[in-house]
Design a protein around this motif. Structure first.
Motif, PDB file in Angstrom:
ATOM      1  N   ASP A 204      83.452  31.876  74.411  1.00 28.43           N
ATOM      2  CA  ASP A 204      82.182  31.811  75.149  1.00 28.43           C
ATOM      3  C   ASP A 204      81.774  30.367  75.417  1.00 28.43           C
ATOM      4  O   ASP A 204      81.284  30.041  76.506  1.00 28.43           O
ATOM      5  N   ASN A 205      81.960  29.489  74.417  1.00 22.54           N
ATOM      6  CA  ASN A 205      81.655  28.066  74.614  1.00 22.54           C
ATOM      7  C   ASN A 205      82.493  27.480  75.735  1.00 22.54           C
ATOM      8  O   ASN A 205      81.974  26.781  76.616  1.00 22.54           O
ATOM      9  N   GLN A 208      81.462  28.662  79.148  1.00 18.22           N
ATOM     10  CA  GLN A 208      80.182  28.033  79.488  1.00 18.22           C
ATOM     11  C   GLN A 208      80.393  26.597  79.965  1.00 18.22           C
ATOM     12  O   GLN A 208      79.804  26.166  80.963  1.00 18.22           O
ATOM     13  N   TYR A 209      81.248  25.854  79.272  1.00 26.84           N
ATOM     14  CA  TYR A 209      81.501  24.465  79.642  1.00 26.84           C
ATOM     15  C   TYR A 209      82.244  24.374  80.975  1.00 26.84           C
ATOM     16  O   TYR A 209      82.039  23.442  81.761  1.00 26.84           O
ATOM     17  N   ASN A 211      81.900  26.440  83.485  1.00 24.71           N
ATOM     18  CA  ASN A 211      80.872  26.647  84.508  1.00 24.71           C
ATOM     19  C   ASN A 211      80.033  25.389  84.699  1.00 24.71           C
ATOM     20  O   ASN A 211      79.635  25.051  85.817  1.00 24.71           O
TER      21      ASN A 211
END
Length: 240
Positions: A204-205, A208-209, A211
């Motif tokens: 998930d991290n 997110q990064y 994006n």
């Protein structure tokens, strides 16, 4: 958070790898930019080890494929096998079905095996027996290769090279770094790599990064400059 994550990954890899700062920096750029990486260098300079350690810093599914001259496409993407219990064929997924895939010595396999990577590296999917299998993100290929001058290597097809964001050429460490490597080996440091490196990123991290990276503003004049340079590489008489 993105800056902190990058520094945390560098710190973890730095526990085992001496030097190679530009190499690690470019690996991180590809990781956050959602690109594949081709790593070239002579044997023994920690190409494979660095790629493995990068994968270990991300808490996700990792797979390694050793390319050899007798490797077949089915050994990479998988094959259909007959199930006697159901009296039907079932697709057995190959090692390419992972989030981070390390392909070691990619140019040891001929073009027939290389073709197994074309679809998955470009479209993040596999088509087998008329069925499409999508690979969930993230998906990244880290491929190592020996210089083409070495015996037993094949030139990668142009279509294969086009699917890599970077080709990173890894050089020998300098004298001080080689001494530090020898000192680490004598102290037994190389035997504890598996427990030394800890995951610092979740899936998930990472997504997110990625994006976040896509939202970085780029000036139109800079885009025009980049495009102009690329155009000139196709037209200039001194570039083949």
């Amino acid at each position: 958070p993105l800056h902190e994550a990058a520094n945390a990954i560098k710190a973890e890899i730095g526990k085992a790898i001496v030097g190679q700062h530009e190499f690690i920096e470019l690996l991180l750029v590809a990781l956050f930019a959602n690109g594949h990486v081709l790593i070239e260098g002579v044997p023994g300079i920690a190409k494979t080890l660095t790629a493995k350690l990068l994968a270990r810093t991300v808490n996700t599914q990792f797979s390694r494929i050793q390319f050899t001259p007798d490797l077949m496409p089915a050994d990479v993407i998988g094959t259909s096998a007959y199930n006697f219990k159901t009296s039907d064929f079932e697709f057995k997924r190959g090692p390419i079905f992972a989030n981070l895939v390390l392909i070691d010595e990619i140019n040891r396999a001929p073009a027939k095996t290389q073709s197994a990577l074309f679809e998955v590296m470009e479209e993040r999917q596999i088509t087998a027996d008329g069925t499409r299998y999508e690979l969930p993100p993230p998906f990244m290929v880290l491929a190592t290769q020996n210089p083409i001058e070495q015996e037993g290597t094949y030139r990668l097809p142009e279509a294969q090279l086009d699917r890599f964001l970077f080709k990173i050429v890894v050089n020998y460490p300098n004298l001080d770094q080689e001494i530090e490597i020898l000192q680490g080996a004598q102290a037994g440091k190389q035997t504890h790599f598996n427990t030394l490196i800890q995951p610092v990123l979740t899936v998930d991290n990472l997504l997110q990064y990625r994006n976040l990276v896509q939202q970085v503003h780029v000036e139109p004049l800079l885009m025009r400059y980049i495009a102009s340079v690329v155009q000139q590489t196709r037209k200039h008489k001194d570039i083949f």
